[in-house]
Design a protein around this motif. Structure first.
Motif, short mmCIF file in Angstrom:
data_model
loop_
_atom_site.label_atom_id
_atom_site.label_comp_id
_atom_site.label_asym_id
_atom_site.label_seq_id
_atom_site.Cartn_x
_atom_site.Cartn_y
_atom_site.Cartn_z
N PHE A 371 0.82 -1.20 0.00
CA PHE A 371 0.00 0.00 0.00
C PHE A 371 0.86 1.26 0.00
N VAL A 372 2.00 1.23 0.68
CA VAL A 372 2.89 2.39 0.70
C VAL A 372 3.41 2.66 -0.71
N TYR A 373 3.78 1.60 -1.42
CA TYR A 373 4.25 1.73 -2.80
C TYR A 373 3.16 2.32 -3.68
N LEU A 374 1.93 1.82 -3.52
CA LEU A 374 0.81 2.32 -4.33
C LEU A 374 0.55 3.79 -4.03
N LEU A 375 0.60 4.15 -2.74
CA LEU A 375 0.38 5.55 -2.37
C LEU A 375 1.44 6.45 -2.97
N ASP A 376 2.70 6.04 -2.88
CA ASP A 376 3.78 6.83 -3.48
C ASP A 376 3.61 6.92 -4.99
N LEU A 377 3.14 5.80 -5.59
CA LEU A 377 2.95 5.77 -7.04
C LEU A 377 1.86 6.75 -7.46
N VAL A 378 0.77 6.76 -6.70
CA VAL A 378 -0.33 7.68 -7.00
C VAL A 378 0.12 9.12 -6.83
N LYS A 379 0.85 9.36 -5.72
CA LYS A 379 1.32 10.72 -5.47
C LYS A 379 2.25 11.19 -6.58
N SER A 380 3.21 10.36 -6.93
CA SER A 380 4.18 10.75 -7.95
C SER A 380 3.51 10.92 -9.31
N SER A 381 2.53 10.06 -9.60
CA SER A 381 1.81 10.17 -10.88
C SER A 381 1.00 11.46 -10.91
N SER A 382 0.33 11.75 -9.78
CA SER A 382 -0.46 12.98 -9.70
C SER A 382 0.44 14.19 -9.85
N TYR A 383 1.58 14.15 -9.20
CA TYR A 383 2.52 15.27 -9.27
C TYR A 383 2.98 15.48 -10.71
N ARG A 384 3.33 14.38 -11.39
CA ARG A 384 3.82 14.50 -12.77
C ARG A 384 2.72 15.06 -13.67
N VAL A 385 1.49 14.61 -13.46
CA VAL A 385 0.37 15.09 -14.28
C VAL A 385 0.19 16.58 -14.11
N VAL A 386 0.21 17.05 -12.85
CA VAL A 386 0.04 18.48 -12.58
C VAL A 386 1.23 19.28 -13.10
N GLU A 387 2.43 18.77 -12.87
CA GLU A 387 3.64 19.50 -13.25
C GLU A 387 3.75 19.65 -14.76
N GLU A 388 3.33 18.65 -15.52
CA GLU A 388 3.44 18.69 -16.98
C GLU A 388 2.18 19.21 -17.64
N SER A 389 1.22 19.63 -16.85
CA SER A 389 -0.03 20.14 -17.41
C SER A 389 0.20 21.43 -18.18
N PRO A 390 -0.49 21.67 -19.29
CA PRO A 390 -0.37 22.94 -20.03
C PRO A 390 -1.11 24.07 -19.31
N ASN A 391 -1.83 23.73 -18.26
CA ASN A 391 -2.57 24.72 -17.49
C ASN A 391 -1.72 25.22 -16.33
N ALA A 392 -1.96 26.45 -15.92
CA ALA A 392 -1.23 27.03 -14.79
C ALA A 392 -1.98 26.70 -13.50
N VAL A 393 -1.25 26.15 -12.51
CA VAL A 393 -1.87 25.75 -11.25
C VAL A 393 -1.16 26.45 -10.09
N PHE A 394 -1.96 27.16 -9.29
CA PHE A 394 -1.45 27.80 -8.08
C PHE A 394 -2.19 27.19 -6.89
N VAL A 395 -1.47 26.78 -5.86
CA VAL A 395 -2.08 26.29 -4.62
C VAL A 395 -1.75 27.29 -3.51
N LEU A 396 -2.78 27.82 -2.86
CA LEU A 396 -2.60 28.84 -1.84
C LEU A 396 -3.13 28.36 -0.50
N LYS A 397 -2.48 28.80 0.54
CA LYS A 397 -2.97 28.56 1.89
C LYS A 397 -2.73 29.83 2.70
#
Length: 521
Positions: A371-397
């Protein structure tokens, strides 16, 4: 013959609870299938009891019993009297169905106990009992080093089957008991049924009460209880050791050389056979057994026939050596390239990451079971998708930017005020220098974070502009074509007008001629 314990794939949800609880890890998860590995399974039935989806079952032999040639002989386990509300009526029904003899397996247990005494006297220990087939399977498949300490004596069922054949002849033998493993214990038995299966057979059947056939056991009726075997064997109490539960047996087996001159009563089930795989619903088994012990006939000195009860054992272990580099390769592939990353959480069902990696190499497990491997895989995949997106993404807190992707970074470099401009244009299209167009979206995350996304619609805008040009050009050409057609039509009309006028003039001259004085010529 069909596999003894099997999985229903449609019901299995890959929760790995069976694997976590299987003491010998005899379950494989591979290619979308959950399989019990019979060459490693000890048939304790634990996976059937703990599966939350009821995805496991065992081979039912009701059909084989009903098609069995008549007459036949029946051996009933001592726990029979603890399971059924009216065991004498059950015996009566079995006799009506063709059983010429229904006898207690404990008769064989009496014979076995005498053999245990003889062996222990000659070889004072450690000596391990062999009444439980799961214990024998555990030793033969996983701890062959302890086989030399096993009593070379038949189980009570095997001894009783030989007794029945010797006394009554070569009739089919049916065993009824609380244990799934008994189904594969011996070829001396034609059909082995659990109490559950017998209940299914007895549905809507009526029968008169009948006692089991003699000879009758005495103390051996307590074989299915804790220390039940020791109760029937004349061995000093200080030399007896009762070990119940597969985990406890594994601990004892791994240190067997430390036990000297000890008679070890071994049972796979806590509480012995009264707590067997199909006995879970019976909470007052020992009390019921005590009650029936008072009611049933007893023959303290049964004159048993002389039968050979010698038994040998085989090393069935499959200890495959797995190269260390193969294990490391699997560990690295699931992100555990350092021992500190081996959490050994046990969520996958294996006690350690290395044990799981070994199972992957052997084809018994899949990397995705971590499960840890799957979680890391999902996180890394999500990160790559967002990072390579042609859209601009800002996360604010708290109004501060805590993350921006590559495109957002590029926009900030060109226009530092782009984020503020985007905040004021939510739901609208933002035009940057007339070259790029972004539709602004805003949404919130559960942890209080705010996301501003600039969806790049430049291509769509360009396509719309190009489409407008095409429309305008098309309309212009259509209008030009219509004008040309009008001119042509007017010219044709003029020509047609002149032609018609000439034709009319000629016609009038002809008419006058035809109506004149020369008309009769």
């Amino acid at each position: 013959m069909a596999e003894l314990i099997f999985s229903r794939e449609t019901d299995c949800r890959y929760c790995y609870k069976c694997l976590r609880n299987c003491p010998v890890k005899a379950i494989s998860f591979k290619s979308g299938k959950s399989t019990v590995l019979e060459e490693e399974c000890v048939f304790c039935g634990l996976c059937l009891d703990i599966c939350p989806q009821n995805a496991r079952s065992y081979r039912k032999d009701v059909g084989r019993f009903l098609s069995l040639s008549r007459p036949f002989l029946v051996s009933i386990a001592p726990s029979f009297f603890a399971y059924f509300e009216n065991p004498l009526r059950v015996i009566g029904i079995l006799k009506e169905m063709g059983a010429v003899v229904v006898q207690e397996t404990a008769v064989g247990a009496e014979i076995v106990s005498r053999r245990y005494e003889e062996v222990f006297e000659k070889h004072p220990g450690p000596l391990i009992t062999t009444a439980c087939p799961v214990v024998v399977n555990l030793a033969e498949k996983h701890f062959p080093n302890v086989l030399k300490y096993f009593a070379p004596v038949d189980s009570p069922l095997m001894a009783h089957a030989k007794f029945l054949k010797t006394r009554y002849g070569d009739f089919p033998i049916v065993f009824v008991g609380p244990c799934i493993a008994k189904k594969s214990e011996s070829d001396l038995v034609d059909v082995a049924l659990t109490f559950e299966e017998l209940e299914e057979i007895l549905e809507e059947r009526e029968g008169k009460e009948a006692l089991p056939d003699g000879p009758y056991p005495d103390r051996a009726r307590f074989y299915p209880t804790t220390d039940g075997i020791g109760y029937t064997v004349s061995v000093p109490w200080e030399k007896k050791l009762v070990v119940e539960g597969i985990e406890n047996l594994m601990r004892v087996f791994s240190r067997i050389d430390e036990y000297k001159s000890v008679f070890i009563e071994a049972s796979a089930c806590y509480g012995s056979c009264l707590n067997g795989p199909v006995m879970k619903k019976k909470s007052n088994g020992k009390e019921r057994l005590l009650e029936w012990q008072k009611k049933l006939p007893k023959e303290p000195k049964v004159n048993h026939l002389k039968i050979d009860t010698f038994r040998s054992y085989r090393n069935k272990s499959r200890n495959v050596e797995v190269p260390e580099e193969e294990i490391k390769k699997v560990l690295v592939s699931i992100g555990k390239d350092d021992p500190s990353k081996e959490l050994n959480c046990g969520a996958c069902g294996y006690d350690s990451c290395r044990e799981k990696a070994r199972a992957v190499v052997l084809g018994k497990a899949e990397k995705e079971m971590c499960f840890v491997y799957l979680l890391d895989l999902v996180k890394s995949s999500s990160y790559r998708v967002v990072e390579e997106s042609p859209n601009a993404v800002f996360v604010l807190k708290d109004e501060k930017v805590i993350y921006r992707n590559r495109v957002a970074g590029e926009l900030i470099q060109k226009d530092p005020g782009i984020l503020e401009c985007a905040k004021g244009s939510v739901g609208e299209t933002l035009n940057i220098e007339g070259k790029r167009f972004f539709f602004v979206k805003e949404f919130s995350l559960e942890d209080g974070e705010e996301v501003i996304m600039l969806v790049d619609i430049t291509q769509e805008k360009l396509k719309d502009e190009e489409l407008d040009k095409v429309k305008k050009e098309t309309l212009r050409k259509v209008e030009e074509m219509l004008n040309k057609q009008m001119r042509i039509a007017q010219e044709i009309a003029g020509i047609l007008g002149e032609s018609i006028a000439e034709t009319k003039s000629s016609f009038m001259e002809l008419k006058r001629f035809m109506e004149g004085e020369n008309a009769d010529l």
